[in-house]
Design an enzyme around this catalytic site. Structure first.
Site, PDB file in Angstrom:
ATOM      1  N   ASP A  36       0.862  -1.183   0.000  1.00  0.00           N
ATOM      2  CA  ASP A  36       0.000   0.000   0.000  1.00  0.00           C
ATOM      3  C   ASP A  36       0.897   1.231   0.000  1.00  0.00           C
ATOM      4  OD1 ASP A  36      -3.267   0.099   0.999  1.00  0.00           O
ATOM      5  OD2 ASP A  36      -2.152   1.987   0.830  1.00  0.00           O
ATOM      6  N   LEU A 221     -21.390  -6.009  -9.680  1.00  0.00           N
ATOM      7  CA  LEU A 221     -22.338  -4.883  -9.549  1.00  0.00           C
ATOM      8  C   LEU A 221     -23.752  -5.420  -9.398  1.00  0.00           C
ATOM      9  CD1 LEU A 221     -21.225  -2.191 -12.180  1.00  0.00           C
ATOM     10  CD2 LEU A 221     -20.735  -2.283  -9.738  1.00  0.00           C
ATOM     11  N   ALA A 225     -26.354  -4.905  -6.340  1.00  0.00           N
ATOM     12  CA  ALA A 225     -27.621  -4.229  -6.647  1.00  0.00           C
ATOM     13  C   ALA A 225     -28.801  -5.086  -6.179  1.00  0.00           C
ATOM     14  CB  ALA A 225     -27.718  -3.960  -8.153  1.00  0.00           C
ATOM     15  N   GLY A 273     -25.829   0.728   4.781  1.00  0.00           N
ATOM     16  CA  GLY A 273     -24.656   1.603   4.715  1.00  0.00           C
ATOM     17  C   GLY A 273     -23.516   0.797   4.128  1.00  0.00           C
ATOM     18  N   CYS A 276     -19.956  -0.203  -0.112  1.00  0.00           N
ATOM     19  CA  CYS A 276     -20.220  -0.851  -1.403  1.00  0.00           C
ATOM     20  C   CYS A 276     -21.608  -0.629  -1.986  1.00  0.00           C
ATOM     21  CB  CYS A 276     -19.951  -2.338  -1.292  1.00  0.00           C
ATOM     22  SG  CYS A 276     -18.220  -2.693  -1.032  1.00  0.00           S
ATOM     23  N   PHE A 338     -21.208   0.754  10.290  1.00  0.00           N
ATOM     24  CA  PHE A 338     -22.343   0.577   9.381  1.00  0.00           C
ATOM     25  C   PHE A 338     -23.065  -0.742   9.620  1.00  0.00           C
ATOM     26  CE2 PHE A 338     -19.453  -1.832   6.659  1.00  0.00           C
ATOM     27  CZ  PHE A 338     -20.281  -2.703   5.974  1.00  0.00           C
ATOM     28  N   ARG A 443     -32.938  -1.266  14.285  1.00  0.00           N
ATOM     29  CA  ARG A 443     -32.446  -2.570  13.824  1.00  0.00           C
ATOM     30  C   ARG A 443     -33.383  -3.713  14.188  1.00  0.00           C
ATOM     31  NH1 ARG A 443     -28.366  -2.840  10.059  1.00  0.00           N
ATOM     32  NH2 ARG A 443     -26.974  -1.089  10.364  1.00  0.00           N
TER      33      ARG A 443
HETATM   34  P1  NAD Z   1      -9.893   0.523   1.070  1.00  0.00           P
HETATM   35  O1  NAD Z   1     -10.037   1.972   0.855  1.00  0.00           O
HETATM   36  O2  NAD Z   1     -10.075  -0.043   2.442  1.00  0.00           O
HETATM   37  O3  NAD Z   1      -8.458   0.031   0.564  1.00  0.00           O
HETATM   38  C1  NAD Z   1      -7.880   0.413  -0.634  1.00  0.00           C
HETATM   39  C2  NAD Z   1      -6.396   0.637  -0.378  1.00  0.00           C
HETATM   40  O4  NAD Z   1      -5.741   0.819  -1.635  1.00  0.00           O
HETATM   41  C3  NAD Z   1      -6.081   1.880   0.445  1.00  0.00           C
HETATM   42  O5  NAD Z   1      -5.378   1.515   1.621  1.00  0.00           O
HETATM   43  C4  NAD Z   1      -5.228   2.744  -0.490  1.00  0.00           C
HETATM   44  O6  NAD Z   1      -4.204   3.451   0.174  1.00  0.00           O
HETATM   45  C5  NAD Z   1      -4.659   1.701  -1.413  1.00  0.00           C
HETATM   46  N1  NAD Z   1      -4.200   2.235  -2.692  1.00  0.00           N
HETATM   47  C6  NAD Z   1      -4.838   3.087  -3.536  1.00  0.00           C
HETATM   48  N2  NAD Z   1      -4.073   3.323  -4.620  1.00  0.00           N
HETATM   49  C7  NAD Z   1      -2.934   2.604  -4.477  1.00  0.00           C
HETATM   50  C8  NAD Z   1      -1.764   2.428  -5.263  1.00  0.00           C
HETATM   51  N3  NAD Z   1      -1.632   3.016  -6.454  1.00  0.00           N
HETATM   52  N4  NAD Z   1      -0.766   1.642  -4.786  1.00  0.00           N
HETATM   53  C9  NAD Z   1      -0.892   1.021  -3.593  1.00  0.00           C
HETATM   54  N5  NAD Z   1      -1.987   1.148  -2.792  1.00  0.00           N
HETATM   55  C10 NAD Z   1      -2.994   1.922  -3.245  1.00  0.00           C
HETATM   56  O7  NAD Z   1     -10.926  -0.171   0.071  1.00  0.00           O
HETATM   57  P2  NAD Z   1     -11.599  -1.617   0.215  1.00  0.00           P
HETATM   58  O8  NAD Z   1     -12.808  -1.549   1.080  1.00  0.00           O
HETATM   59  O9  NAD Z   1     -10.541  -2.625   0.494  1.00  0.00           O
HETATM   60  O10 NAD Z   1     -12.142  -1.821  -1.271  1.00  0.00           O
HETATM   61  C11 NAD Z   1     -11.256  -2.088  -2.333  1.00  0.00           C
HETATM   62  C12 NAD Z   1     -12.086  -2.498  -3.546  1.00  0.00           C
HETATM   63  O11 NAD Z   1     -12.798  -3.701  -3.248  1.00  0.00           O
HETATM   64  C13 NAD Z   1     -13.140  -1.469  -3.943  1.00  0.00           C
HETATM   65  O12 NAD Z   1     -13.272  -1.473  -5.334  1.00  0.00           O
HETATM   66  C14 NAD Z   1     -14.413  -2.027  -3.308  1.00  0.00           C
HETATM   67  O13 NAD Z   1     -15.565  -1.626  -3.996  1.00  0.00           O
HETATM   68  C15 NAD Z   1     -14.202  -3.501  -3.442  1.00  0.00           C
HETATM   69  N6  NAD Z   1     -14.924  -4.320  -2.451  1.00  0.00           N
HETATM   70  C16 NAD Z   1     -15.011  -3.929  -1.156  1.00  0.00           C
HETATM   71  C17 NAD Z   1     -15.658  -4.736  -0.219  1.00  0.00           C
HETATM   72  C18 NAD Z   1     -15.769  -4.331   1.227  1.00  0.00           C
HETATM   73  O14 NAD Z   1     -16.539  -4.960   1.946  1.00  0.00           O
HETATM   74  N7  NAD Z   1     -15.055  -3.320   1.685  1.00  0.00           N
HETATM   75  C19 NAD Z   1     -16.206  -5.970  -0.622  1.00  0.00           C
HETATM   76  C20 NAD Z   1     -16.069  -6.351  -1.944  1.00  0.00           C
HETATM   77  C21 NAD Z   1     -15.416  -5.528  -2.853  1.00  0.00           C
END
Ligand code: NAD
Length: 470
Positions: A36, A221, A225, A273, A276, A338, A443
């Protein structure tokens, strides 16, 4: 293709962290490095207090860290070493420009893709783990092919993540399915099988679904949805229940017993909330309108609109019940995350509710077992507004327990379904509250008849407030 030996995950967030930690836990022969650009986040992953709370995550990380699981800010080095790279960066809703408030901001995906192209010195499989609009892999391929060094080849896969926060580890250990999309070329299909072989270390082959790239991207998606649509559907019915005397839990149970409908995800609440559902619904709305499908866009938009309506309806009900004013009244808010079993506050209904309470000049006392005070202040402060933080600090109090929050409160508002809120000593809480003492259960989790026996005035979403008195 040779089996995968070295994985790099770009993005150490709620998805990249747990997902790749579980791969390391289940596949001791694979070296996994989660990278990261956020040094603080990486430091936390290497410490005793991980940056995210998930039941079971500590055990997974602590048992493999330093063995085949590593965390690093040196993204370039680990891109170079890897034979498979997960792109698991954030894809938030765009804040400004074309598609603002709707479209996914793909700047982070593009930056990560460009980095992969620029620094790679050997061929790799690049996996879209982030949730992205349909056909994003095409843009990634164009960037990779235009910027890579000679003789370096990339195969792009889509492998969306279906984990739910709060149950991420059990979801990853035992997923309903893993989805891997690829181009239908020979090399695409080989790459798809190579990633399937990684998952097959612990997931039955029949639960690993392979599709074309675009089906895989759209399925993520679509799944979100459809899930959000069920919540908005039952929430819409909760309003009808309140107006008619029907009980939304009874209606959900009766409908859910129909095997064509099923019982899951039919719990009414203050609204969904999380990072996603809202983002992905809006993303689908935008995609549909870009594809010149306005009726489809409008259909999905309504799922989002209903969610906003439910939060506003709950707030309006609280204000009107408290004799049409909450100025200077103390509102105890139980829960800020959330949902239960996570410390994640992104798009939490609590934020919308509390901001409305502050606008009405109420004093708000907040208790959440897993969310830090600083996170709460940040979420309630409007960025860029002078002195806003100070105003927020004046209006809210962050408490160490539900009892502290409820002391001298006029109303108790349950926003997150933490199990511990069921076990509280409500006799004690009642004694310490202003009378009449109101409870608003967003809730549907508390024992309303028992609370009424104690003396509380109880309002539950989807249930007539006079329930039990007729
Ligand atoms: P997050 O914000 O917790 O983590 C993303 C991380 O990526 C951050 O720590 C950020 O610093 C890092 N990052 C961004 N650009 C970077 C780069 N160029 N190099 C290195 N690190 C970089 O996000 P998340 O909740 O983990 O979600 C990530 C993806 O997964 C999103 O597209 C989200 O929609 C999807 N998703 C999330 C969930 C969930 O429950 N949170 C579930 C399924 C899918």
């Amino acid at each position: 293709m040779a089996p995968i030996k070295n994985i790099c995950c770009i993005g150490a967030g709620y998805v990249g962290g747990p997902t790749c930690a579980v791969i390391a836990y289940k596949c001791h022969d694979i070296k996994v490095t989660i990278c990261d650009i956020n040094a603080q986040r990486i430091e936390a992953w290497m410490s005793d207090k991980l940056p995210i709370y998930e039941p079971g995550l500590d055990e997974v990380v602590f048992s493999r860290r330093g063995k085949n699981l590593f965390f690093s800010t040196d993204v370039d080095k680990h891109i170079q070493e890897a034979d498979l790279i997960f792109v698991s960066v954030n894809t938030p809703t765009k804040k400004k420009g074309l598609g603002a408030g709707m479209a996914a901001d793909l700047a982070y995906v593009e930056a990560a893709t460009r980095r992969i192209a620029q620094v790679s010195t050997s061929s790799k499989i690049v996996v879209e783990k982030s949730t992205v609009p349909c056909r994003t892999a095409e843009s990634m391929r164009a960037i990779l092919e235009a910027n890579c060094t000679a003789n370096v080849k990339f195969d792009i896969l889509s492998n969306p993540e279906f984990l739910a926060e709060g149950t991420a580890i059990s979801d990853l250990f035992n997923p309903d399915r893993v989805l891997i999309g690829s181009l239908q070329t020979e090399s695409g299909k080989i790459a798809q099988q190579t990633l399937a072989d990684v998952y097959a270390n612990w997931i039955p082959r029949e639960n690993i679904i392979t599709t074309n790239l675009w089906s895989s991207e759209l399925s993520k998606l679509a799944a979100n949805a459809l899930l959000a649509q069920r919540i908005s559907s039952i929430n819409a019915l909760s309003a009808v229940c309140e107006a008619t005397g029907a009980d939304v839990d009874e209606v959900a149970y009766a409908c859910g017993r129909d095997t064509r409908i099923g019982s899951k995800f039919l719990k009414a609440s203050v609204g969904f909330g999380g990072s996603c559902f809202q983002k992905d619904i809006l993303n689908l709305v935008y995609l549909s309108s870009q594809l010149n499908l306005p009726e489809v866009a409008e259909y999905w938009k309504q799922v989002y609109t209903m969610n906003e309506y439910q939060k506003n309806r709950f707030t309006r009900n609280i204000i009107s019940t408290l004799f049409n004013t909450i100025t200077n009244k103390k509102i105890a808010v139980l829960g800020f995350a959330f949902k239960k079993d996570t410390g994640d506050t992104r798009e939490s209904a609590a934020i919308t509710l509390i901001k409305s309470f502050m606008e009405e000049n109420a004093r708000v006392a907040i208790y959440d077992p897993k969310v830090d005070a600083e996170q709460i202040y940040m979420d309630l402060t409007e960025p860029g507004v002078v002195d806003n933080r100070k105003q927020v600090e004046k209006c809210i109090e962050i408490c160490g327990s539900a009892y502290e929050a409820a002391k001298d409160a006029d109303a108790l508002v349950v926003v997150t379904e933490w199990d511990e809120f069921r076990q509280l000593d409500y006799n004690l809480i009642y004694k310490d509250m202003h009378k009449p003492a109101f409870v608003f259960d967003g809730r549907l989790m508390l024992d309303a008849p028992k609370l009424r026996d104690i003396g509380f005035k109880v309002h539950v979403i989807g249930k007539n407030p006079l329930e039990g008195r007729a």
